[in-house]
Design a protein around this motif. Structure first.
Motif, short mmCIF file in Angstrom:
data_model
loop_
_atom_site.label_atom_id
_atom_site.label_comp_id
_atom_site.label_asym_id
_atom_site.label_seq_id
_atom_site.Cartn_x
_atom_site.Cartn_y
_atom_site.Cartn_z
N MET A 1 47.19 34.00 12.17
CA MET A 1 46.56 32.75 11.81
C MET A 1 45.54 32.37 12.89
O MET A 1 45.80 32.53 14.07
CB MET A 1 47.61 31.67 11.68
CG MET A 1 48.43 31.78 10.41
SD MET A 1 49.39 30.29 10.13
CE MET A 1 50.98 30.89 10.65
N ALA A 2 44.45 31.82 12.43
CA ALA A 2 43.39 31.41 13.34
C ALA A 2 43.77 30.12 14.05
O ALA A 2 44.51 29.29 13.52
CB ALA A 2 42.10 31.20 12.57
N ARG A 14 36.76 28.54 17.11
CA ARG A 14 37.78 29.35 16.45
C ARG A 14 38.13 30.56 17.30
O ARG A 14 37.30 31.09 18.01
CB ARG A 14 37.28 29.86 15.10
CG ARG A 14 36.96 28.79 14.12
CD ARG A 14 36.47 29.38 12.79
NE ARG A 14 36.00 28.33 11.90
CZ ARG A 14 36.79 27.57 11.16
NH1 ARG A 14 38.09 27.73 11.21
NH2 ARG A 14 36.29 26.63 10.38
N GLY A 15 39.38 30.99 17.18
CA GLY A 15 39.82 32.20 17.85
C GLY A 15 41.14 32.67 17.27
O GLY A 15 41.84 31.91 16.60
N ASP A 16 41.45 33.93 17.53
CA ASP A 16 42.71 34.49 17.04
C ASP A 16 43.86 34.17 17.98
O ASP A 16 45.03 34.22 17.59
CB ASP A 16 42.60 36.00 16.86
CG ASP A 16 41.68 36.37 15.71
OD1 ASP A 16 41.63 35.61 14.72
OD2 ASP A 16 41.01 37.41 15.80
N THR A 17 43.53 33.84 19.25
CA THR A 17 44.56 33.52 20.24
C THR A 17 44.19 32.21 20.93
O THR A 17 43.05 31.74 20.84
CB THR A 17 44.67 34.62 21.31
OG1 THR A 17 43.44 34.65 22.05
CG2 THR A 17 44.94 35.99 20.69
N ASP A 18 45.14 31.64 21.64
CA ASP A 18 44.87 30.43 22.41
C ASP A 18 43.73 30.68 23.40
O ASP A 18 42.83 29.85 23.54
CB ASP A 18 46.11 29.97 23.17
CG ASP A 18 47.21 29.43 22.25
OD1 ASP A 18 46.95 29.23 21.05
OD2 ASP A 18 48.32 29.21 22.76
N ASP A 19 43.77 31.81 24.09
CA ASP A 19 42.74 32.11 25.08
C ASP A 19 41.35 32.20 24.45
O ASP A 19 40.37 31.73 25.03
CB ASP A 19 43.06 33.41 25.82
CG ASP A 19 44.23 33.26 26.78
OD1 ASP A 19 44.51 32.12 27.22
OD2 ASP A 19 44.85 34.29 27.10
N VAL A 51 46.55 25.21 14.26
CA VAL A 51 46.70 26.51 13.63
C VAL A 51 46.25 26.38 12.20
O VAL A 51 46.67 25.49 11.46
CB VAL A 51 48.15 27.02 13.73
CG1 VAL A 51 48.30 28.36 13.01
CG2 VAL A 51 48.58 27.14 15.18
N GLU A 52 45.35 27.29 11.79
CA GLU A 52 44.79 27.24 10.44
C GLU A 52 45.35 28.35 9.59
O GLU A 52 45.55 29.44 10.03
CB GLU A 52 43.26 27.38 10.55
CG GLU A 52 42.56 26.64 9.49
CD GLU A 52 41.04 26.77 9.65
OE1 GLU A 52 40.54 27.87 9.92
OE2 GLU A 52 40.39 25.74 9.53
#
Length: 52
Positions: A1-2, A14-19, A51-52
């Protein structure tokens, strides 16, 4: 989840991870809101992630 962080100005980081999402919003802040870079911590940003 994005993962996303919505800026008050309307920009959405937007990102795939918190970082990744933190890096994206920090980049945006650096160009559009440079004063915030010193006043907003990583911990603050972690609390803004959705979280999207």
């Amino acid at each position: 989840m994005a993962r996303i962080i919505r800026c008050e100005c309307g920009y959405v980081a937007r990102g795939d991870t918190d970082d990744e999402v933190i890096a994206a919003i920090r980049s945006h802040m650096g160009t559009d809101h440079p004063a915030l870079l010193t006043s907003v911590s990583r911990e603050d940003l972690l609390g803004w992630i959705q979280v999207e």
